[in-house]
Design an enzyme around this catalytic site. Structure first.
Site, PDB file in Angstrom:
ATOM      1  N   GLU A 159       0.807  -1.240   0.000  1.00 54.22           N
ATOM      2  CA  GLU A 159       0.000   0.000   0.000  1.00 54.22           C
ATOM      3  C   GLU A 159       0.834   1.281   0.000  1.00 54.22           C
ATOM      4  O   GLU A 159       0.721   2.109   0.902  1.00 54.22           O
ATOM      5  CB  GLU A 159      -0.970  -0.007   1.199  1.00 54.22           C
ATOM      6  N   GLU A 264      -5.652 -11.175  -0.622  1.00 54.34           N
ATOM      7  CA  GLU A 264      -6.405 -10.977   0.629  1.00 54.34           C
ATOM      8  C   GLU A 264      -7.909 -11.071   0.350  1.00 54.34           C
ATOM      9  O   GLU A 264      -8.708 -10.283   0.871  1.00 54.34           O
ATOM     10  CB  GLU A 264      -6.065  -9.610   1.242  1.00 54.34           C
TER      11      GLU A 264
HETATM   12  O1  9MR Z   1      -6.772  -8.311   9.007  1.00 58.56           O
HETATM   13  C1  9MR Z   1      -5.785  -7.495   9.618  1.00 58.56           C
HETATM   14  C2  9MR Z   1      -6.265  -7.016  10.972  1.00 58.56           C
HETATM   15  O2  9MR Z   1      -6.438  -8.106  11.849  1.00 58.56           O
HETATM   16  C3  9MR Z   1      -5.287  -6.004  11.558  1.00 58.56           C
HETATM   17  O3  9MR Z   1      -5.827  -5.457  12.750  1.00 58.56           O
HETATM   18  C4  9MR Z   1      -4.995  -4.896  10.549  1.00 58.56           C
HETATM   19  C5  9MR Z   1      -3.922  -3.931  11.049  1.00 58.56           C
HETATM   20  O4  9MR Z   1      -2.670  -4.567  11.143  1.00 58.56           O
HETATM   21  O5  9MR Z   1      -4.562  -5.444   9.308  1.00 58.56           O
HETATM   22  C6  9MR Z   1      -5.498  -6.303   8.718  1.00 58.56           C
HETATM   23  O6  9MR Z   1      -4.985  -6.792   7.488  1.00 58.56           O
HETATM   24  C7  9MR Z   1      -4.735  -5.810   6.482  1.00 58.56           C
HETATM   25  C8  9MR Z   1      -3.531  -6.284   5.697  1.00 58.56           C
HETATM   26  O7  9MR Z   1      -2.446  -6.495   6.558  1.00 58.56           O
HETATM   27  C9  9MR Z   1      -3.165  -5.302   4.591  1.00 58.56           C
HETATM   28  N1  9MR Z   1      -4.296  -5.061   3.737  1.00 58.56           N
HETATM   29  C10 9MR Z   1      -5.521  -4.647   4.417  1.00 58.56           C
HETATM   30  C11 9MR Z   1      -5.892  -5.676   5.484  1.00 58.56           C
HETATM   31  C12 9MR Z   1      -7.199  -5.292   6.142  1.00 58.56           C
HETATM   32  O8  9MR Z   1      -7.069  -4.088   6.824  1.00 58.56           O
END
Ligand code: 9MR
Length: 352
Positions: A159, A264
């Site tokens: 990102e 994802e």
């Molecule tokens: O699913 C993840 C969640 O449990 C965490 O709290 C969050 C922050 O670290 O990140 C979520 O996963 C993200 C991923 O790492 C990057 N793309 C977006 C995902 C959803 O926010």
């Protein structure tokens, strides 16, 4: 009968006898072979959290039965692994890796540089550009070296682009300029030359300005022989996904020759504000249709470029999308009780 025909008939008989022998000896083994990982011609992954992995038998059983790849949902992020300047905390990630190695699951590392996941100490770090560069390099190389030989691929940068195609004004961009992106890949490659390296993002999946900017940037990296091997489309999506745009973006990635990871995936059934709520049955049917389309389109990608599809969780209760408003999104293949949903069946039979 000509020779090739004779040979293939004999081969068919031998294989049939073999299959019959396996079925007769061990019917349970055949039943286990119905998991998604056996059905689709590419790796099928899930984002895994450490707590349910350790505490929930059903979660573990589905993981082993259905999937052959995992992404650490949180355990390998900067905040989790490197909570202060001098401390690396490997324990959760190591447990996840041990489990994956034991069960022969591929491990995709996520994510070495994600500006949104900088720990406080990084945001407060004081130093000149040399010190910032060292910080970046040390984090990437310590983490990649620690998991070398076990984690076979990484989301190196996650990102970094805005939706309008410009670079996000992150602390890394401010301190190190736009070329830091390429250097993240170089550092990761130096630490593990065998690892496959990805750029991962969301919103570019629908072929807009963001996709064009990312493709242009990737083209530049390829021309300069920066070690980048693939692109991740996060694909946190909904019933309103613009499928034709997704198809165009996928074809654009195919033309680059890079690997494509749907990294994802989840499909929320949440209605848009103001729209009428769907019945549970109607939303489950629509969700199944979307999942089937996504998996079917992915099968148009040449096999050598299919890194795989990773679901962002196993059961709906594990999804980060349900965090605030339990059940409204229900975006995954298994429900709260880890029973397969219509979406699961649709994925299982996609491309047939
Ligand atoms: O699913 C993840 C969640 O449990 C965490 O709290 C969050 C922050 O670290 O990140 C979520 O996963 C993200 C991923 O790492 C990057 N793309 C977006 C995902 C959803 O926010």
């Amino acid at each position: 009968m000509k020779y090739p025909a004779l040979i293939s008939t004999l081969l068919w008989i031998i294989l049939s006898l073999d299959a019959m022998a396996i079925t007769n000896k061990n019917p349970v083994c055949m039943a286990a072979d119905t998991g998604l990982k056996y059905r689709l011609g590419f790796p099928v992954g899930a984002a895994i959290k450490i707590r349910p992995l350790l505490n929930n038998n059903r979660y573990r059983a589905i993981l082993i039965r259905e999937f052959n790849s995992i992404t650490a949902e949180n355990a390998m992020k900067f905040k989790a692994l490197h909570p202060s300047a001098t401390i690396f905390n490997w324990s959760d990630a190591d447990q996840l890796v041990d489990f994956a190695v034991k069960h022969q699951l591929r491990i995709h590392g996520h994510a070495l540089n994600w500006p949104k996941n900088n720990p406080k100490w990084v945001m407060e770090f004081q130093g000149d550009s040399v010190a910032w560069e060292q910080l970046l390099q040390k984090h990437i190389q310590t983490v990649v070296s620690h998991f070398k030989g076990k984690v076979s691929s990484w989301d190196v940068v996650n990102e970094a682009f805005n939706d309008n195609g410009t670079l996000r004004k992150t602390i890394w961009l401010q301190k190190l300029g736009p070329d830091y992106l390429a250097r993240c890949f170089v550092y990761a490659h130096e630490a593990d030359p065998a690892a496959l390296l990805f750029y991962n993002d969301y919103g570019q999946e629908y072929n807009g300005k963001k996709m064009k900017a990312i493709l242009k940037w990737l083209g530049g990296l390829q021309r300069e022989h920066i070690p980048i091997h693939g692109l991740g489309f996060q694909l946190h999506t909904s019933l309103r996904i613009p499928i034709p745009e997704l198809q165009k973006s996928i074809q654009a990635v195919v033309r680059t020759g890079l690997l494509l990871h749907l990294s994802e995936l989840d499909v929320s059934v949440r209605s848009k504000k103001g729209e009428p709520l769907l019945t549970a049955a109607a939303s489950a049917t629509q969700q199944a249709a979307i999942y089937r389309q996504i998996f079917t389109i992915y099968q148009t990608v040449p096999a050598r470029q299919r890194f795989g599809i990773t679901l962002w969780g196993i059961g709906d209760q594990d999804s980060y999308r349900n965090a605030k408003d339990a059940d409204a999104d229900a975006p995954l293949l298994f429900d709260h009780n880890y029973q397969p949903k219509p979406a699961y069946k649709a994925v299982q039979t996609s491309g047939q």
